[in-house]
Write a protein that holds these residues in place. Structure first.
Motif, PDB file in Angstrom:
ATOM      1  N   SER A 176      13.707 -71.672  32.199  1.00 11.21           N
ATOM      2  CA  SER A 176      13.860 -70.709  33.284  1.00 11.21           C
ATOM      3  C   SER A 176      12.573 -70.681  34.098  1.00 11.21           C
ATOM      4  N   GLU A 177      12.656 -70.133  35.299  1.00 12.82           N
ATOM      5  CA  GLU A 177      11.445 -69.987  36.118  1.00 12.82           C
ATOM      6  C   GLU A 177      10.391 -69.167  35.392  1.00 12.82           C
ATOM      7  N   GLY A 241      13.654 -76.613  37.071  1.00 16.18           N
ATOM      8  CA  GLY A 241      14.010 -75.526  36.171  1.00 16.18           C
ATOM      9  C   GLY A 241      15.491 -75.248  36.254  1.00 16.18           C
ATOM     10  N   GLU A 242      15.976 -74.340  35.447  1.00 15.59           N
ATOM     11  CA  GLU A 242      17.395 -74.020  35.382  1.00 15.59           C
ATOM     12  C   GLU A 242      17.853 -73.163  36.568  1.00 15.59           C
ATOM     13  N   ASP A 243      16.976 -72.314  37.093  1.00 15.21           N
ATOM     14  CA  ASP A 243      17.380 -71.262  38.022  1.00 15.21           C
ATOM     15  C   ASP A 243      17.939 -71.766  39.347  1.00 15.21           C
ATOM     16  N   ARG A 257      15.042 -64.859  31.115  1.00 16.92           N
ATOM     17  CA  ARG A 257      16.173 -65.786  31.181  1.00 16.92           C
ATOM     18  C   ARG A 257      16.302 -66.351  32.594  1.00 16.92           C
ATOM     19  N   ALA A 258      17.069 -67.438  32.706  1.00 15.68           N
ATOM     20  CA  ALA A 258      17.280 -68.063  34.012  1.00 15.68           C
ATOM     21  C   ALA A 258      18.134 -67.168  34.895  1.00 15.68           C
ATOM     22  N   TRP A 259      17.846 -67.195  36.191  1.00 14.64           N
ATOM     23  CA  TRP A 259      18.597 -66.430  37.182  1.00 14.64           C
ATOM     24  C   TRP A 259      19.565 -67.397  37.842  1.00 14.64           C
ATOM     25  N   SER A 260      20.757 -67.455  37.300  1.00 12.76           N
ATOM     26  CA  SER A 260      21.725 -68.473  37.730  1.00 12.76           C
ATOM     27  C   SER A 260      22.957 -67.835  38.345  1.00 12.76           C
ATOM     28  N   HIS A 267      18.240 -75.377  43.783  1.00 12.84           N
ATOM     29  CA  HIS A 267      17.578 -75.037  42.529  1.00 12.84           C
ATOM     30  C   HIS A 267      16.068 -75.037  42.732  1.00 12.84           C
TER      31      HIS A 267
END
Length: 292
Positions: A176-177, A241-243, A257-260, A267
């Motif tokens: 995550s960021e 990253g995931e976000d 946690r990732a903000w998705s 991304h």
């Protein structure tokens, strides 16, 4: 691409690489977030797990902690998307000690037959721009097996970590960021010094006139690690990253946690790269949005 306008060419030169791997610790999150300020390198070394396979990234276990994410308004090079600052709690997780190398990504390609969709922004003949002829294994400049993998889009990074998880049976994923910035700051809200063996932390820090003879990317681990034992968190190449991209931190998660979203076209990349044209990218708080 960055923010709501296209990023300058100088900021994006062949920089799309990834650390791209995080492994969640199985340890429960402690009731009280521990401070990382006094965590010694010896302690971190003892907690470092072995590689999960011979060509897997070597992982470093980071302790749980909390930190102030983002940058203050008076930080040199700050962009408006780096605020508002807020305190974020992060559970313990494992991070690769270096960016994913050409050799490590090649192992994935050989094992699966995967064809990376990424393309490089660089100089081909006399034309400068995105080129389908420039790929991770031919980025337009010389790299060894120990250089960071470049020219990879977000989907390529996701495919790689999915393969690692399947290969090892462990929970590999993108960071995550918040996890990335926590790892980059290594227990302190200061500029990461991993890009040089000695570099003063100062408001007028200039990392571009260092004359280290490295024109583009450098082999991973060439400079000193940060306090967590991680190399090249700032500089060398940008990292996925995931976000999904959000224009600021209003409404962002506070637990790391990732903000998705269910569907997003942009991304986040972190860490700055060798092609940055100004100091702004070489900071733990720096972030850009990319669609490829």
């Amino acid at each position: 691409m960055a923010f709501n306008q296209r990023t300058s060419v100088e900021e994006l030169v062949a920089m799309t690489a990834k650390r791209s791997v995080m492994r969640q610790s199985k340890a429960d999150v402690p009731d009280e977030i521990v401070s990382t300020q006094n965590t010694s390198q010896d302690q971190l070394e003892k907690e470092r797990p072995a590689q999960d396979c011979t060509t897997c990234p070597r992982m470093v276990t980071l302790p749980a902690g909390s930190f102030v994410m983002g940058s203050p308004e008076d930080e040199a090079g700050r962009q408006w998307s780096e605020g508002p600052q807020r305190r974020v709690s992060v559970a313990s997780f494992s991070s690769p000690e270096t960016e994913v190398t050409v050799a490590q990504f090649a192992d994935f390609v050989v094992d699966t037959g995967y064809i990376a969709a990424g393309e490089c922004l660089g100089l081909e003949s006399v034309r400068f721009g995105y080129s389908a002829n420039l790929k991770w294994n031919n980025p337009g400049f010389t790299q060894s097996d120990q250089h960071p993998a470049v020219c990879l889009i977000w989907e390529d990074a996701k495919a790689y970590v999915t393969w690692l998880a399947d290969k090892t049976g462990k929970h590999y994923r993108l960071p995550s960021e918040a996890e990335w910035e926590y790892a980059a700051r290594a227990g302190a809200n200061v500029v990461d010094k991993t890009f040089k063996t000695s570099m003063a932390v100062a408001p007028d820090l200039d990392v571009y006139n260092c004359a280290d003879s490295v024109v583009r990317t450098t082999k991973v681990g060439s400079y000193k690690p940060n306090a967590f034992g991680l190399y090249d968190m700032v500089g060398n190449v940008w990292e996925w990253g995931e976000d999904c991209w959000h224009y600021n931190y209003l409404g962002a998660p506070s637990k790391g946690r990732a903000w998705s979203e269910k569907k997003c076209t942009l991304h986040v990349q972190r860490g700055g790269g060798w092609g940055d044209s100004k100091l702004g990218g070489a900071r733990p708080a720096s972030r850009v949005a990319l669609d490829r």
